[in-house]
Design an enzyme around this catalytic site. Structure first.
Site, PDB file in Angstrom:
ATOM      1  N   ASP A  32      51.129  43.567  41.242  1.00 41.87           N
ATOM      2  CA  ASP A  32      51.921  44.571  41.500  1.00 41.87           C
ATOM      3  C   ASP A  32      51.308  46.089  41.171  1.00 41.87           C
ATOM      4  O   ASP A  32      51.975  47.204  41.176  1.00 41.87           O
ATOM      5  CB  ASP A  32      53.144  44.356  40.559  1.00 41.87           C
ATOM      6  CG  ASP A  32      53.022  44.116  39.159  1.00 41.87           C
ATOM      7  OD1 ASP A  32      52.070  44.301  38.580  1.00 41.87           O
ATOM      8  OD2 ASP A  32      53.994  43.638  38.689  1.00 41.87           O
ATOM      9  N   MET A  88      52.738  51.206  39.598  1.00 40.65           N
ATOM     10  CA  MET A  88      53.130  49.503  39.294  1.00 40.65           C
ATOM     11  C   MET A  88      54.343  49.488  40.394  1.00 40.65           C
ATOM     12  O   MET A  88      55.641  50.410  40.192  1.00 40.65           O
ATOM     13  CB  MET A  88      53.730  49.057  38.170  1.00 40.65           C
ATOM     14  CG  MET A  88      53.962  47.611  37.805  1.00 40.65           C
ATOM     15  SD  MET A  88      54.564  46.999  36.312  1.00 40.65           S
ATOM     16  CE  MET A  88      53.088  47.013  35.219  1.00 40.65           C
ATOM     17  N   ARG A 135      62.195  41.409  35.332  1.00 40.33           N
ATOM     18  CA  ARG A 135      61.515  40.185  34.919  1.00 40.33           C
ATOM     19  C   ARG A 135      61.574  38.905  35.736  1.00 40.33           C
ATOM     20  O   ARG A 135      62.403  38.654  36.250  1.00 40.33           O
ATOM     21  CB  ARG A 135      61.916  39.897  33.646  1.00 40.33           C
ATOM     22  CG  ARG A 135      60.797  39.258  32.713  1.00 40.33           C
ATOM     23  CD  ARG A 135      60.972  38.966  31.410  1.00 40.33           C
ATOM     24  NE  ARG A 135      61.146  40.165  30.493  1.00 40.33           N
ATOM     25  CZ  ARG A 135      59.968  40.943  30.157  1.00 40.33           C
ATOM     26  NH1 ARG A 135      58.694  40.252  30.303  1.00 40.33           N
ATOM     27  NH2 ARG A 135      59.983  41.972  29.395  1.00 40.33           N
ATOM     28  N   HIS A 151      59.934  46.387  39.236  1.00 40.96           N
ATOM     29  CA  HIS A 151      60.484  44.861  39.526  1.00 40.96           C
ATOM     30  C   HIS A 151      61.047  44.529  38.349  1.00 40.96           C
ATOM     31  O   HIS A 151      61.023  44.876  37.248  1.00 40.96           O
ATOM     32  CB  HIS A 151      59.277  43.865  39.754  1.00 40.96           C
ATOM     33  CG  HIS A 151      58.184  43.687  38.794  1.00 40.96           C
ATOM     34  ND1 HIS A 151      58.379  43.052  37.582  1.00 40.96           N
ATOM     35  CD2 HIS A 151      57.018  44.401  38.362  1.00 40.96           C
ATOM     36  CE1 HIS A 151      57.312  43.076  36.748  1.00 40.96           C
ATOM     37  NE2 HIS A 151      56.709  44.075  37.153  1.00 40.96           N
ATOM     38  N   GLU A 153      48.320  37.088  26.204  1.00 38.82           N
ATOM     39  CA  GLU A 153      47.191  36.625  26.776  1.00 38.82           C
ATOM     40  C   GLU A 153      46.082  37.958  26.762  1.00 38.82           C
ATOM     41  O   GLU A 153      44.998  37.582  26.867  1.00 38.82           O
ATOM     42  CB  GLU A 153      47.252  35.815  27.787  1.00 38.82           C
ATOM     43  CG  GLU A 153      47.657  36.497  29.392  1.00 38.82           C
ATOM     44  CD  GLU A 153      48.746  37.642  29.235  1.00 38.82           C
ATOM     45  OE1 GLU A 153      49.824  37.087  28.785  1.00 38.82           O
ATOM     46  OE2 GLU A 153      48.682  38.300  30.226  1.00 38.82           O
ATOM     47  N   ASP A 154      46.825  39.171  27.136  1.00 36.51           N
ATOM     48  CA  ASP A 154      45.757  40.025  27.108  1.00 36.51           C
ATOM     49  C   ASP A 154      45.164  40.643  26.278  1.00 36.51           C
ATOM     50  O   ASP A 154      44.097  41.070  25.961  1.00 36.51           O
ATOM     51  CB  ASP A 154      46.636  41.343  28.266  1.00 36.51           C
ATOM     52  CG  ASP A 154      47.899  41.577  27.669  1.00 36.51           C
ATOM     53  OD1 ASP A 154      48.486  40.917  26.803  1.00 36.51           O
ATOM     54  OD2 ASP A 154      48.760  42.642  28.069  1.00 36.51           O
ATOM     55  N   ASP A 187      46.593  42.066  38.464  1.00 35.88           N
ATOM     56  CA  ASP A 187      48.130  41.970  38.769  1.00 35.88           C
ATOM     57  C   ASP A 187      48.475  42.389  40.190  1.00 35.88           C
ATOM     58  O   ASP A 187      47.909  43.486  40.454  1.00 35.88           O
ATOM     59  CB  ASP A 187      49.096  42.863  37.740  1.00 35.88           C
ATOM     60  CG  ASP A 187      49.060  42.187  36.361  1.00 35.88           C
ATOM     61  OD1 ASP A 187      48.494  41.122  35.999  1.00 35.88           O
ATOM     62  OD2 ASP A 187      49.735  42.488  35.388  1.00 35.88           O
ATOM     63  N   TRP A 204      55.687  35.426  29.184  1.00 33.25           N
ATOM     64  CA  TRP A 204      55.052  36.728  29.306  1.00 33.25           C
ATOM     65  C   TRP A 204      54.630  37.178  27.916  1.00 33.25           C
ATOM     66  O   TRP A 204      55.114  36.914  26.939  1.00 33.25           O
ATOM     67  CB  TRP A 204      56.294  37.866  29.563  1.00 33.25           C
ATOM     68  CG  TRP A 204      55.780  39.136  29.841  1.00 33.25           C
ATOM     69  CD1 TRP A 204      55.285  39.900  31.041  1.00 33.25           C
ATOM     70  CD2 TRP A 204      55.758  40.130  28.832  1.00 33.25           C
ATOM     71  NE1 TRP A 204      54.924  41.018  30.672  1.00 33.25           N
ATOM     72  CE2 TRP A 204      55.130  41.347  29.460  1.00 33.25           C
ATOM     73  CE3 TRP A 204      56.050  40.175  27.310  1.00 33.25           C
ATOM     74  CZ2 TRP A 204      55.143  42.443  28.514  1.00 33.25           C
ATOM     75  CZ3 TRP A 204      55.912  41.326  26.527  1.00 33.25           C
ATOM     76  CH2 TRP A 204      55.506  42.489  27.293  1.00 33.25           C
TER      77      TRP A 204
HETATM   78  N1  UDH Z   1      53.324  37.240  38.268  1.00 29.77           N
HETATM   79  C1  UDH Z   1      53.685  36.637  39.103  1.00 29.77           C
HETATM   80  N2  UDH Z   1      54.797  35.737  39.195  1.00 29.77           N
HETATM   81  C2  UDH Z   1      55.582  35.545  38.310  1.00 29.77           C
HETATM   82  C3  UDH Z   1      55.260  36.280  37.160  1.00 29.77           C
HETATM   83  C4  UDH Z   1      53.984  37.269  36.948  1.00 29.77           C
HETATM   84  O1  UDH Z   1      53.205  36.578  40.296  1.00 29.77           O
HETATM   85  O2  UDH Z   1      56.631  34.915  38.331  1.00 29.77           O
HETATM   86  C5  UDH Z   1      51.936  37.834  38.141  1.00 29.77           C
HETATM   87  C6  UDH Z   1      52.048  38.971  38.816  1.00 29.77           C
HETATM   88  O3  UDH Z   1      50.574  39.142  39.225  1.00 29.77           O
HETATM   89  C7  UDH Z   1      52.559  40.098  37.959  1.00 29.77           C
HETATM   90  C8  UDH Z   1      51.582  39.538  36.679  1.00 29.77           C
HETATM   91  O4  UDH Z   1      51.755  38.218  36.755  1.00 29.77           O
HETATM   92  O5  UDH Z   1      51.757  41.410  38.481  1.00 29.77           O
HETATM   93  C9  UDH Z   1      52.147  40.267  35.547  1.00 29.77           C
HETATM   94  O6  UDH Z   1      53.551  39.871  35.179  1.00 29.77           O
HETATM   95  P1  UDH Z   1      54.527  41.102  35.254  1.00 29.77           P
HETATM   96  O7  UDH Z   1      54.505  41.831  36.249  1.00 29.77           O
HETATM   97  O8  UDH Z   1      55.755  40.375  34.951  1.00 29.77           O
HETATM   98  O9  UDH Z   1      53.864  41.729  33.886  1.00 29.77           O
HETATM   99  P2  UDH Z   1      54.642  43.288  33.418  1.00 29.77           P
HETATM  100  O10 UDH Z   1      53.736  43.677  32.271  1.00 29.77           O
HETATM  101  O11 UDH Z   1      55.941  42.808  32.901  1.00 29.77           O
HETATM  102  O12 UDH Z   1      54.704  44.116  34.506  1.00 29.77           O
HETATM  103  C10 UDH Z   1      56.930  43.773  32.444  1.00 29.77           C
HETATM  104  C11 UDH Z   1      58.276  43.186  32.489  1.00 29.77           C
HETATM  105  C12 UDH Z   1      58.924  43.793  33.669  1.00 29.77           C
HETATM  106  C13 UDH Z   1      60.351  43.761  33.037  1.00 29.77           C
HETATM  107  C14 UDH Z   1      60.859  45.251  33.179  1.00 29.77           C
HETATM  108  C15 UDH Z   1      62.257  45.532  32.893  1.00 29.77           C
HETATM  109  N3  UDH Z   1      62.406  46.915  32.977  1.00 29.77           N
HETATM  110 MN    MN Z   2      54.437  43.983  36.759  1.00 30.58          MN
END
Ligand code: UDH
Ligand code: MN
Length: 315
Positions: free
Chosen positions: A167, A258, A263, A261, A231-232, A165, A228
């Protein structure tokens, strides 16, 4: 033999000799000039098992990343596409890092600014691939990772693939970006967002190192998880169905920050993900690398990474 006979013989021998001399001259005139032997490149000794350049914990810089040009200017020399080999020893690992991506330019700069020096301290050979989803359809992390891995494997004989990822920033360079030969390694064990605790035992999201032959054995990721989530966990189930266990480095150094960010647009939680997850066992052998379809719209060898812009279609 008659006089006439000797005459013809002499004539013949003379012509043959003349032809020989002419051939030699022509050969000399038209053949390639003699090239000096190329100097053999010095054979480097293998890098140490534990790199002497490691520093251990080092806090990543999370905000206001420099421009790509600034990052490039202060970086050790890279080959086009973001390829690095240690200059003074022969790397023991060659790792392709594949990032699922869309519209996270500032995260990418923060990531590149941190990861290049981090990986260089590990003295590995590596290249960074960004699998960038084209268009506005729902995001599909698993499918993008399949594309990135497949394209990376066209370029080189990587000993290790890391799906990463954009981030997540590793906090300690003792967390090696290399692969176990028998099992996938979950590198992002302790993430600040989850209070540095593993959310649940089978989790295999974030950052995963997997040898190319194991990735193929698992048929890669499912292509069917749009939006979202899921897949993992599907990927984790594939590993276990293939008889693999998850390797986890010690939480003392398998630590990540992380970037905070919201969503993203186009990546809402997939309401169908629980349903899909019930079908992994039935579908994994026909849904993955072997059913992957996409259009590679461009492959650009940027200074710090290779950008793959890809049309993966939509739901
Ligand atoms: N990603 C992108 N662009 C997008 C979506 C996802 O580049 O539009 C990639 C990016 O590498 C990211 C990864 O997919 O690090 C995973 O997506 P994510 O960071 O959204 O996943 P995470 O598990 O999501 O961090 C948690 C949701 C965040 C909401 C938090 C609200 N408090
Ligand atoms: Mn993330």
């Amino acid at each position: 033999m008659t006089r006439f006979g000797y005459g013809r013989l002499l004539e013949f021998l003379f012509s043959a000799a003349l032809l020989g001399v002419l051939t030699l001259i022509l050969h000399y005139v038209f053949s390639e000039p003699h090239k000096p032997e190329p100097k053999p490149r010095p054979v480097l000794a293998a890098c140490n098992k534990v790199s002497p350049l490691l520093v251990g914990p080092r806090a990543p810089k999370l905000s206001s990343p420099p421009s790509l040009e600034e990052i490039q200017n202060k970086s050790a020399p890279l080959s086009p596409g973001g390829l690095y080999s240690p200059p003074n020893c022969r790397a023991q690992h060659s790792t392709a890092i594949v990032i699922p991506f869309r519209d996270r330019a500032s995260h990418l700069r923060t990531f590149l600014n941190h990861i290049h020096p981090f990986l260089q301290r590990q003295q590995i050979e590596y290249r960074i691939y960004v699998a960038d989803q084209w268009g506005q359809d729902t995001f599909n992390r698993g499918k993008l990772l399949n594309v990135g891995v497949q394209e990376a494997l066209r370029d080189g004989n990587w000993t290790c693939i890391i799906t990463h990822d954009v981030d997540l920033l590793p906090e300690d360079d003792r967390n090696m970006y290399s692969c176990d030969s028998n099992n996938p390694t979950h590198l992002s064990v302790a993430v600040d967002k989850f209070n540095y605790k593993l959310p649940y035992p089978s989790i295999l999201g974030g950052v995963v190192a997997i040898a190319p032959d194991l990735f193929k054995k698992m048929n890669g990721y499912s292509n069917k998880f749009w939006g979202w989530g899921g897949e993992d966990d599907d990927f984790s189930t594939r590993a276990s169905l293939c008889g693999m266990k998850l390797v986890r480095p010690p939480t003392a150094f398998a630590r990540y920050k992380m970037i905070v960010h919201k969503r993203d647009k186009g990546n809402a939680p997939n309401p169908n993900r629980m349903n899909l997850l019930k079908q992994t066992r039935k579908n994994w052998q026909s849904d993955g690398l072997n059913s992957l379809k996409y259009k590679l719209l461009s492959k650009k060898l940027e200074a710090l990474y290779t950008n793959l812009t890809v049309d993966i279609g939509g739901t």
